[in-house]
Design a protein around this motif. Structure first.
Motif, short mmCIF file in Angstrom:
data_model
loop_
_atom_site.label_atom_id
_atom_site.label_comp_id
_atom_site.label_asym_id
_atom_site.label_seq_id
_atom_site.Cartn_x
_atom_site.Cartn_y
_atom_site.Cartn_z
N GLU A 15 0.85 -1.19 0.00
CA GLU A 15 0.00 0.00 0.00
C GLU A 15 0.89 1.25 0.00
N LYS A 16 0.42 2.32 -0.61
CA LYS A 16 1.20 3.56 -0.66
C LYS A 16 1.51 4.09 0.74
N ASP A 17 0.53 4.04 1.64
CA ASP A 17 0.77 4.52 3.02
C ASP A 17 1.88 3.73 3.70
N ALA A 18 1.91 2.42 3.46
CA ALA A 18 2.95 1.57 4.05
C ALA A 18 4.31 1.90 3.44
N ASN A 25 10.70 5.61 8.11
CA ASN A 25 11.48 4.81 9.06
C ASN A 25 12.91 4.57 8.59
N TYR A 26 13.08 4.34 7.29
CA TYR A 26 14.43 4.03 6.81
C TYR A 26 15.32 5.27 6.80
N THR A 27 14.78 6.43 6.43
CA THR A 27 15.60 7.65 6.48
C THR A 27 15.94 7.97 7.93
N ALA A 28 15.00 7.71 8.85
CA ALA A 28 15.30 7.93 10.28
C ALA A 28 16.39 6.97 10.75
N TYR A 29 16.35 5.74 10.26
CA TYR A 29 17.40 4.76 10.58
C TYR A 29 18.76 5.24 10.08
N MET A 30 18.80 5.75 8.84
CA MET A 30 20.06 6.27 8.30
C MET A 30 20.58 7.43 9.15
N ALA A 31 19.69 8.29 9.60
CA ALA A 31 20.09 9.41 10.45
C ALA A 31 20.63 8.91 11.79
N ARG A 32 19.96 7.90 12.37
CA ARG A 32 20.46 7.33 13.64
C ARG A 32 21.83 6.70 13.48
N LEU A 33 22.02 5.97 12.37
CA LEU A 33 23.32 5.35 12.11
C LEU A 33 24.45 6.37 12.08
N THR A 34 24.14 7.56 11.59
CA THR A 34 25.16 8.59 11.39
C THR A 34 25.13 9.67 12.46
N SER A 64 6.18 3.94 -8.13
CA SER A 64 7.46 3.96 -7.45
C SER A 64 7.41 5.16 -6.50
N LEU A 65 7.98 5.03 -5.34
CA LEU A 65 8.01 6.13 -4.36
C LEU A 65 9.41 6.71 -4.30
N PHE A 66 9.49 8.04 -4.40
CA PHE A 66 10.72 8.77 -4.14
C PHE A 66 10.42 9.66 -2.94
N TYR A 67 11.19 9.47 -1.88
CA TYR A 67 10.97 10.20 -0.63
C TYR A 67 12.30 10.79 -0.18
N TYR A 68 12.27 12.06 0.26
CA TYR A 68 13.49 12.63 0.82
C TYR A 68 13.17 13.56 1.98
N VAL A 69 14.17 13.74 2.82
CA VAL A 69 14.07 14.61 3.98
C VAL A 69 15.46 15.19 4.25
N TYR A 70 15.50 16.43 4.71
CA TYR A 70 16.78 17.09 4.96
C TYR A 70 17.21 16.97 6.42
N PRO A 148 -0.25 -1.91 -5.63
CA PRO A 148 -1.06 -2.01 -4.42
C PRO A 148 -1.66 -3.41 -4.27
N PRO A 149 -1.79 -3.91 -3.05
CA PRO A 149 -2.41 -5.22 -2.84
C PRO A 149 -3.83 -5.23 -3.44
N GLY A 150 -4.19 -6.34 -4.02
CA GLY A 150 -5.52 -6.46 -4.58
C GLY A 150 -5.66 -5.99 -6.03
N ALA A 151 -4.72 -5.21 -6.51
CA ALA A 151 -4.77 -4.75 -7.90
C ALA A 151 -4.33 -5.87 -8.83
N GLU A 152 -4.98 -5.97 -9.96
CA GLU A 152 -4.57 -6.97 -10.94
C GLU A 152 -3.46 -6.40 -11.80
N GLN A 153 -2.36 -7.11 -11.87
CA GLN A 153 -1.20 -6.62 -12.62
C GLN A 153 -1.46 -6.71 -14.12
N GLN A 154 -1.32 -5.56 -14.76
CA GLN A 154 -1.48 -5.48 -16.22
C GLN A 154 -0.34 -6.23 -16.90
#
Length: 156
Positions: A15-18, A25-34, A64-70, A148-154
Motif C-alpha cells: 500500500e502507498k501509506d505503508a 522509518n528508513y531515512t530515520a534509521y540512516m540518520a540514527r546510524l550517522t 514507485s516512491l521517491f521520498y526525501y528529507v533534509y 497495491p495489494p488487490g490490484a490486478e497486474q497489467q
C-alpha cells in the motif's frame, strides 16, 4: 530473471501509506546510524509512474516512491556521514552505486546504494550550491516499481 528481463514478472505489493511509512522509518534509521537529526517539515513524498523499457505506462496502479528529507547537519559532517553509511550499509546487503566525499563549498558528499535483495535505492548527499542557497544534507529512498495489494497486474 529481473523485472527488466520480464515485464510481466510479479511486482512486489505494498500500500502507498505503508511505502511512505517504510521510507520515513528508513531515512530515520540512516540518520540514527550517522548520529544526525532530521527536519521532518522538509520531508517530500513523490509517487511516480513506472515507465517501461519502451516508454509504456501501465494503468494498473503501479507506482514507485521517491521520498526525501533534509538534515541540518553542517557540511563539515557530510563526509563522516557518507563514510559511515558506506561502511554500515555495505554490511547489510547494499551495493554501493555512488560515493564521493565533500571537498569544498562547490562540491557535494554523496553515498548511494541499492539493496541487492529488493532493489530499494537509498542516498545521502549534499544539496544546495553553497552560492545562492545554503548546503544541507538530504537522505532519500526510492522503491522499485510496486503494485497495491488487490490490484490486478497489467500484462504487456
Amino acid at each position: 530473471m529481473s523485472q527488466s528481463d520480464n515485464p510481466n514478472a510479479p511486482l512486489p505489493r505494498m500500500e502507498k501509506d505503508a511505502a511512505v511509512k517504510w521510507a520515513e522509518n528508513y531515512t530515520a534509521y540512516m540518520a540514527r546510524l550517522t548520529d544526525v537529526e532530521l527536519t521532518p517539515s522538509t520531508a517530500k513524498v513523490n509517487f511516480e509512474a513506472c515507465i517501461g523499457e519502451n516508454d509504456e505506462v501501465a494503468e494498473d496502479g503501479r507506482y514507485s516512491l521517491f521520498y526525501y528529507v533534509y538534515s541540518p547537519a553542517p557540511v563539515t559532517e557530510h563526509t563522516r556521514v557518507v563514510r559511515t553509511l558506506r561502511r554500515e550499509l555495505s554490511e547489510q546487503g547494499y551495493e554501493v552505486t555512488g560515493y564521493r566525499e565533500f571537498q569544498d563549498a562547490y562540491s557535494s558528499a554523496i553515498f548511494s546504494a541499492r539493496n541487492k535483495k529488493n532493489s530499494y535505492r537509498i542516498k545521502a548527499d549534499t544539496v544546495g550550491s553553497g552560492k545562492k542557497e545554503p548546503q544541507a544534507l538530504s537522505f532519500s529512498v526510492r522503491t522499485p516499481c510496486m503494485l497495491p495489494p488487490g490490484a490486478e497486474q497489467q500484462q504487456f
